[in-house]
Design a protein around this motif. Structure first.
Motif, short mmCIF file in Angstrom:
data_model
loop_
_atom_site.label_atom_id
_atom_site.label_comp_id
_atom_site.label_asym_id
_atom_site.label_seq_id
_atom_site.Cartn_x
_atom_site.Cartn_y
_atom_site.Cartn_z
N TRP A 46 0.63 -1.36 0.01
CA TRP A 46 -0.10 0.09 0.01
C TRP A 46 0.86 1.18 -0.06
CZ3 TRP A 46 -0.33 4.05 3.60
CH2 TRP A 46 -1.70 4.89 3.36
N CYS A 47 1.96 1.33 0.81
CA CYS A 47 2.91 2.33 0.73
C CYS A 47 3.70 2.55 -0.79
CB CYS A 47 4.01 2.28 2.05
SG CYS A 47 3.51 2.12 3.62
N MET A 48 3.80 1.40 -1.33
CA MET A 48 4.21 1.72 -2.78
C MET A 48 3.31 2.31 -3.59
SD MET A 48 7.49 0.32 -2.76
CE MET A 48 7.83 0.27 -4.39
N THR A 49 1.97 2.20 -3.47
CA THR A 49 0.91 2.60 -4.21
C THR A 49 0.82 4.10 -3.87
OG1 THR A 49 -0.90 2.35 -2.89
CG2 THR A 49 -0.15 0.51 -4.41
N ASN A 50 1.21 4.63 -2.81
CA ASN A 50 1.18 6.15 -2.39
C ASN A 50 1.70 7.10 -3.49
OD1 ASN A 50 1.07 6.39 1.01
ND2 ASN A 50 -0.09 5.11 -0.24
N TRP A 51 1.23 8.18 -3.76
CA TRP A 51 1.92 9.18 -4.71
C TRP A 51 2.84 10.05 -4.21
CZ3 TRP A 51 1.51 8.71 -9.60
CH2 TRP A 51 0.69 7.70 -10.31
N ARG A 104 5.55 8.03 -8.68
CA ARG A 104 5.83 6.70 -7.84
C ARG A 104 6.41 5.88 -8.76
NH1 ARG A 104 -0.53 4.57 -7.29
NH2 ARG A 104 -0.76 3.87 -9.52
N ARG A 105 7.44 4.92 -8.16
CA ARG A 105 7.96 3.82 -9.22
C ARG A 105 7.03 2.91 -9.93
NH1 ARG A 105 11.40 -1.02 -6.53
NH2 ARG A 105 10.97 -1.88 -8.53
N ASP A 106 7.34 2.33 -10.87
CA ASP A 106 6.51 1.49 -11.70
C ASP A 106 6.11 0.28 -10.88
OD1 ASP A 106 5.37 -0.33 -13.66
OD2 ASP A 106 6.29 0.80 -15.15
N LEU A 107 4.57 0.03 -10.54
CA LEU A 107 4.37 -0.92 -9.75
C LEU A 107 4.60 -2.36 -10.39
CD1 LEU A 107 1.20 0.75 -8.17
CD2 LEU A 107 3.56 0.63 -7.33
N ARG A 108 4.61 -2.50 -11.68
CA ARG A 108 4.65 -3.63 -12.28
C ARG A 108 5.95 -4.50 -12.01
NH1 ARG A 108 3.17 -1.31 -18.05
NH2 ARG A 108 4.59 0.42 -17.29
N ILE A 145 3.84 9.21 -13.33
CA ILE A 145 3.66 10.41 -13.04
C ILE A 145 2.26 10.75 -13.16
CG2 ILE A 145 5.65 11.40 -13.37
CD1 ILE A 145 4.52 12.55 -16.04
N ALA A 146 1.59 11.83 -12.42
CA ALA A 146 0.12 12.06 -12.18
C ALA A 146 0.06 13.63 -12.10
CB ALA A 146 -0.57 11.35 -11.19
N ALA A 147 -1.05 14.05 -12.57
CA ALA A 147 -1.60 15.34 -12.31
C ALA A 147 -2.31 15.33 -10.86
CB ALA A 147 -2.34 16.04 -13.27
N PHE A 154 -1.04 9.95 -16.03
CA PHE A 154 -0.51 10.22 -17.36
C PHE A 154 -0.32 8.99 -17.91
CE2 PHE A 154 0.34 14.30 -16.05
CZ PHE A 154 0.90 15.10 -17.11
N ASN A 155 -0.50 8.84 -19.09
CA ASN A 155 -0.23 7.54 -19.93
C ASN A 155 1.21 7.33 -20.20
OD1 ASN A 155 -2.98 6.62 -20.21
ND2 ASN A 155 -3.39 7.92 -21.68
N THR A 156 1.73 8.38 -20.16
CA THR A 156 3.28 8.36 -20.57
C THR A 156 4.27 8.20 -19.39
OG1 THR A 156 2.92 10.21 -22.35
CG2 THR A 156 5.35 9.64 -21.28
#
Length: 323
Positions: free
Chosen positions: A86-91, A115-119, A143-145, A165-167
């Motif tokens: 859950w911590c890894m999913t934090n922004w 955040r780092r790539d969760l995959r 990344i995200a807005a 972002f998709n990128t």
């Protein structure tokens, strides 16, 4: 004798030589002019925040250190009642600014988050069992807005104040970010090192009469709720950096050309768009200033070492003659 008839001391030629040597090595010491911000292990806030006010359109060049795609909570880590996954999913907060004349980022603000790539993670229910090795998405960052609107917090999947972002961006790579705050919306734009737009996201929010006046800019921050499991760092330069031509300042005026950066074609793109701009391999994010990465400015970094050593040698000789 000076113009006013006063006697002046003649500065020895050797002093001028030493001065010019010193200036030359200082100028070549940091050709990029980036400033790095570091969040130490176990912390949230960066060690050297930059306190600035922004007006309407803010821009920055950014290079993410490899640490931002490698941080990892241990297999038994938990934060309160939640596990490490859950911590890894934090922004985490990258950069941005408040809005509507605010100094409170939890009231009205616009930020890029990451955040780092969760995959690349191996999940064990709420915990992190480990990471894939090798991982096709290694070195990628999501990344995200991310916006607060009149105290309403952004929630992933819960409202339109957080848009991903998709990128994906790559570590050790130069990007340009722009946030444009208008009356009732904010436009987030991701650009490459040549100022080509890679993706743009708009978040609508409550209108205010002064969206672009005297707002406090925001710095690198880890979290979310959980502290940094390892030290992470990113480097910033206000305004745009165009690696192929020049540097553009925060209000769009051109200044003197910057040195070109070596292009890199390494980009992982499995399952998502991964963008690759100028590579800056060899960059170290643990120092307060980004020194020339190896391979990008070899003449500058080598000259700085040789130049400083020679200047110190000349200084020692000069001081010896003065004793």
């Amino acid at each position: 004798i000076d113009l006013f008839g006063e006697e002046t001391e003649v500065i020895p030629a050797r002093m001028w030589i030493l001065f010019l040597l010193f200036i030359g090595t200082v100028v070549s010491y940091d050709p990029q002019g980036f400033t790095c911000q570091t969040v130490d292990q176990g912390k949230y806030y960066c060690s050297n925040p930059s306190l600035k006010l922004n007006n309407g359109i803010i821009r920055t060049a950014v290079v993410m250190n490899a640490s931002t795609s490698e941080y990892l909570y241990g297999p038994t880590y938990s934060y309160g009642t939640t596990g490490g996954y859950w911590c890894m999913t934090n922004w985490n907060k990258l950069w941005g600014g408040c809005r509507c004349g605010s100094y409170d980022n939890h009231q009205n603000s616009d930020r890029f988050v990451w955040r780092r790539d969760l995959r690349c993670l191996i999940r064990n229910d709420s915990l992190v069992a480990g990471e894939l090795d090798p991982c096709p998405q290694a070195g990628q960052i999501q990344i995200a807005a991310y916006a607060y609107d009149n105290g309403v917090a952004p929630v992933e999947g819960g409202n339109d104040l957080l848009k991903i972002f998709n990128t994906y961006i790559m570590v050790e790579t130069l990007y340009n970010l722009q946030i444009e705050q208008i009356y009732n919306a904010t436009i987030y734009t991701l650009m490459d090192d040549n100022l080509n737009s890679l993706e743009s996201i708009t978040i609508n929010h409550t209108g205010c009469n002064n969206p672009d006046q005297n707002n406090l800019q925001q710095n690198l921050y880890f979290g979310g709720s959980c502290p940094a499991p390892q030290t992470v760092a990113a480097c910033f330069k206000p305004g745009f950096v165009n690696s192929s031509s020049n540097v553009i300042d925060s209000i769009g005026a051109s200044s003197s050309p910057s040195s070109s950066m070596a292009n890199s074609s390494a980009a992982a793109s499995s399952g998502a768009t991964a963008s690759s701009s100028s590579s800056t391999s060899g960059f170290s994010g643990t120092s307060s200033t980004l020194i020339a990465p190896s391979g990008s400015f070899p003449e500058a970094s080598d000259a700085s070492i040789i130049g400083h050593s020679f200047a110190i040698f000349i200084l020692c000789l000069w001081m010896r003659t003065m004793l």
